[in-house]
Design a protein around this motif. Sequence first.
Motif, PDB file in Angstrom:
ATOM      1  N   ARG A   8       0.862  -1.189   0.000  1.00 25.45           N
ATOM      2  CA  ARG A   8       0.000   0.000   0.000  1.00 25.45           C
ATOM      3  C   ARG A   8       0.896   1.235   0.000  1.00 25.45           C
ATOM      4  O   ARG A   8       2.060   1.155   0.372  1.00 25.45           O
ATOM      5  N   ASN A   9       0.263   2.376  -0.331  1.00 27.56           N
ATOM      6  CA  ASN A   9       1.081   3.593  -0.422  1.00 27.56           C
ATOM      7  C   ASN A   9       1.214   4.332   0.914  1.00 27.56           C
ATOM      8  O   ASN A   9       1.873   5.356   0.996  1.00 27.56           O
ATOM      9  N   GLN A  10       0.540   3.841   1.952  1.00 28.84           N
ATOM     10  CA  GLN A  10       0.713   4.461   3.264  1.00 28.84           C
ATOM     11  C   GLN A  10       0.524   3.413   4.355  1.00 28.84           C
ATOM     12  O   GLN A  10       0.095   2.289   4.070  1.00 28.84           O
ATOM     13  N   ILE A  11       0.829   3.814   5.592  1.00 29.33           N
ATOM     14  CA  ILE A  11       0.858   2.830   6.681  1.00 29.33           C
ATOM     15  C   ILE A  11      -0.545   2.462   7.147  1.00 29.33           C
ATOM     16  O   ILE A  11      -0.877   1.287   7.296  1.00 29.33           O
ATOM     17  N   TYR A  12      -1.368   3.489   7.395  1.00 28.86           N
ATOM     18  CA  TYR A  12      -2.715   3.246   7.930  1.00 28.86           C
ATOM     19  C   TYR A  12      -3.776   3.883   7.031  1.00 28.86           C
ATOM     20  O   TYR A  12      -3.463   4.598   6.104  1.00 28.86           O
ATOM     21  N   GLY A  13      -5.020   3.643   7.456  1.00 28.44           N
ATOM     22  CA  GLY A  13      -6.128   4.352   6.813  1.00 28.44           C
ATOM     23  C   GLY A  13      -6.889   3.484   5.835  1.00 28.44           C
ATOM     24  O   GLY A  13      -7.560   4.008   4.954  1.00 28.44           O
ATOM     25  N   PHE A  14      -6.791   2.142   5.993  1.00 24.56           N
ATOM     26  CA  PHE A  14      -7.510   1.257   5.079  1.00 24.56           C
ATOM     27  C   PHE A  14      -8.609   0.528   5.851  1.00 24.56           C
ATOM     28  O   PHE A  14      -8.483   0.295   7.055  1.00 24.56           O
ATOM     29  N   PRO A  15      -9.705   0.141   5.156  1.00 23.31           N
ATOM     30  CA  PRO A  15     -10.787  -0.538   5.870  1.00 23.31           C
ATOM     31  C   PRO A  15     -10.332  -1.847   6.517  1.00 23.31           C
ATOM     32  O   PRO A  15     -10.915  -2.289   7.495  1.00 23.31           O
ATOM     33  N   ASP A  16      -9.298  -2.471   5.966  1.00 17.08           N
ATOM     34  CA  ASP A  16      -8.843  -3.747   6.550  1.00 17.08           C
ATOM     35  C   ASP A  16      -7.625  -3.556   7.473  1.00 17.08           C
ATOM     36  O   ASP A  16      -6.841  -4.483   7.657  1.00 17.08           O
ATOM     37  N   ASP A  17      -7.490  -2.387   8.090  1.00 17.88           N
ATOM     38  CA  ASP A  17      -6.341  -2.169   8.980  1.00 17.88           C
ATOM     39  C   ASP A  17      -6.253  -3.227  10.093  1.00 17.88           C
ATOM     40  O   ASP A  17      -5.166  -3.726  10.392  1.00 17.88           O
ATOM     41  N   ALA A  18      -7.399  -3.575  10.695  1.00 23.11           N
ATOM     42  CA  ALA A  18      -7.341  -4.554  11.802  1.00 23.11           C
ATOM     43  C   ALA A  18      -6.830  -5.910  11.295  1.00 23.11           C
ATOM     44  O   ALA A  18      -5.853  -6.440  11.841  1.00 23.11           O
ATOM     45  N   PRO A  19      -7.426  -6.506  10.241  1.00 22.92           N
ATOM     46  CA  PRO A  19      -6.872  -7.768   9.736  1.00 22.92           C
ATOM     47  C   PRO A  19      -5.406  -7.658   9.306  1.00 22.92           C
ATOM     48  O   PRO A  19      -4.617  -8.574   9.537  1.00 22.92           O
ATOM     49  N   ARG A  20      -5.036  -6.521   8.714  1.00 19.77           N
ATOM     50  CA  ARG A  20      -3.635  -6.350   8.277  1.00 19.77           C
ATOM     51  C   ARG A  20      -2.691  -6.482   9.462  1.00 19.77           C
ATOM     52  O   ARG A  20      -1.706  -7.203   9.419  1.00 19.77           O
ATOM     53  N   PHE A  21      -2.999  -5.755  10.555  1.00 13.99           N
ATOM     54  CA  PHE A  21      -2.045  -5.772  11.667  1.00 13.99           C
ATOM     55  C   PHE A  21      -2.181  -7.035  12.524  1.00 13.99           C
ATOM     56  O   PHE A  21      -1.211  -7.457  13.153  1.00 13.99           O
ATOM     57  N   LEU A  22      -3.367  -7.662  12.517  1.00 16.44           N
ATOM     58  CA  LEU A  22      -3.470  -8.953  13.203  1.00 16.44           C
ATOM     59  C   LEU A  22      -2.575  -9.975  12.507  1.00 16.44           C
ATOM     60  O   LEU A  22      -1.879 -10.762  13.151  1.00 16.44           O
ATOM     61  N   TYR A  23      -2.608  -9.930  11.194  1.00 11.77           N
ATOM     62  CA  TYR A  23      -1.738 -10.832  10.425  1.00 11.77           C
ATOM     63  C   TYR A  23      -0.278 -10.579  10.804  1.00 11.77           C
ATOM     64  O   TYR A  23       0.493 -11.503  11.057  1.00 11.77           O
ATOM     65  N   PHE A  24       0.071  -9.319  10.854  1.00 15.47           N
ATOM     66  CA  PHE A  24       1.455  -8.951  11.171  1.00 15.47           C
ATOM     67  C   PHE A  24       1.858  -9.467  12.561  1.00 15.47           C
ATOM     68  O   PHE A  24       2.966  -9.983  12.749  1.00 15.47           O
TER      69      PHE A  24
END
Length: 504
Positions: A97-113
């Motif tokens: 993505r072009n930035q760190i935060y601000g996407f509707p799937d932020d929670a799944p993204r960081f849970l994965y991380f």
Amino acid sequence: MKIVQIAAEFAPIAKAGGLGEVVLGLSRELTSQHHQVDVILPKYSFINFPEPSEPAPETRFQMMYQGRMAANKIWSAHVEECSLHLIEPVELDFFRRNQIYGFPDDAPRFLYFCKAALEYLISLGKPIDVLHLHDWHTAACAPLLRDLYASKLQVGKIVITIHNLEYQGKCASPDLDSIGLEGKAYLTPRRMQDPNPLYPKTINLLKGGILYSDAVNTVSPSYAEEILHPEMGFGLTEILKRKQVRGILNGIDQTIWNPAKDPDLAACYHPTDPLAKIRESKNANKRLLQEKYKLESLERPFVGAITRLVPQKGIHLIQAAIEIVLKNGGSFALLGSSPISEIQQQFNELKEHYKDNPQVFLEYRYTDTLAHQLYAALDFILVPSLFEPCGLTQIIAMRYGTIPIVRSTGGLKDTVFDCDDGKIPLEKRNGFVFKDPTKEVLESTLQRAFFFWQNEQPTCLAMLRRMMKIDSSWRKPAEQYLKFYSNSTSKAQESAFLMKSRFA
Ligand code: ADP
């Protein structure tokens, strides 16, 4: 100590605000004190390593995600003297993505991380003294470690730092299922159910991080106290009261923020020499901006703000400040942008309104270079936050000889002491502070500041000298973190035991 920092940001390669600077500054200082520090970050596609290193095949690993195997690459690199490990999911586009935060799937993204970071540590097979988590993005590591990986990864203690309580990472229970935690089982008040009774099906990741960690801290002592009051606790006050929340004031990385060797400045100056700041700012640093932005003279009081434009930052006061500064004979600069479209729209209108005014420039983008140039050119930095966990801008500004005008809250209260406050020892006074977040109070504070700057030059110089000499390095905070890491040992064992018996 073997310390692992897991975070969403690391300056300068992945920075959205103060968090990235803290992870860099603390890690660099602890590394320089010969602790073994590893930082784990997502591999955002916009990251450019100074020297890219293709991941070796043995640093690939697989993990279960949503019931099937997901492959990850690890990029290891040495950045800013720190040991970085960046996780790149191979098939999922979570960080392309072009930035760190601000996407509707932020929670799944960081849970994965979170899951991937722990799986990676397990694959290394080495015990860790401290697993240091930051904010909601990495908070899920705590319950994951306690409930899923306790027997696979040996960790002395888990520490979580709250950089901003407003952002808590709210999601649904199936999001936890995806990373192997049985989501529904966490929907209880004693586990990760959001404290707001209107949303009984919401999982609150930060709450989980707080409850399942051994030690919790915030980034300033005043903020640690303030969040124990419901009006500042964003619903988590009662949860926080169960822990002994420490406040450790942030430092700034003095290699990055050094006016004596700052490659972005038109002219450098020593950080203990206020006369040089004034001289170079007049002759070169202000002129650079003046020419670039076609401004009239910046010899009058030059006030600026460098900030994310979100309600926390007192945006109505930033807007009002422009008119007040102009009315009182000053110039104004704003560097910042908003992730909230309505707010950005308001500021766009403001830009239109001031487009022909040669005493104002408003720049809505994220640019480190301009931030450095502004810190050196400004006479005053305005930080009118409604709440502020620590705030780095006022600390950086002081090192650059720029006088802070701040609202008295959180870390601003711990770092800026009013020039005219007779109750404060003279040697501590270093700026201007106001309490009520109203235009009237802001105006009278700006007037006080301008008067002082224009008419009390010897006192002003003495104050600048004191302010520029403040030790805002990471040396002291790193010592405090080391003590904090060690002091939480016995508590860690105790709370692990309690956690086991409570949730077994
Ligand atoms: P927060 O983390 O809440 O955004 P802090 O004051 O802790 O606020 O840290 C903000 C950091 O981000 C500072 O280093 C500041 O200089 C920087 N910053 C904020 N906005 C911008 C911008 N538009 N361009 C460059 N740097 C910025």
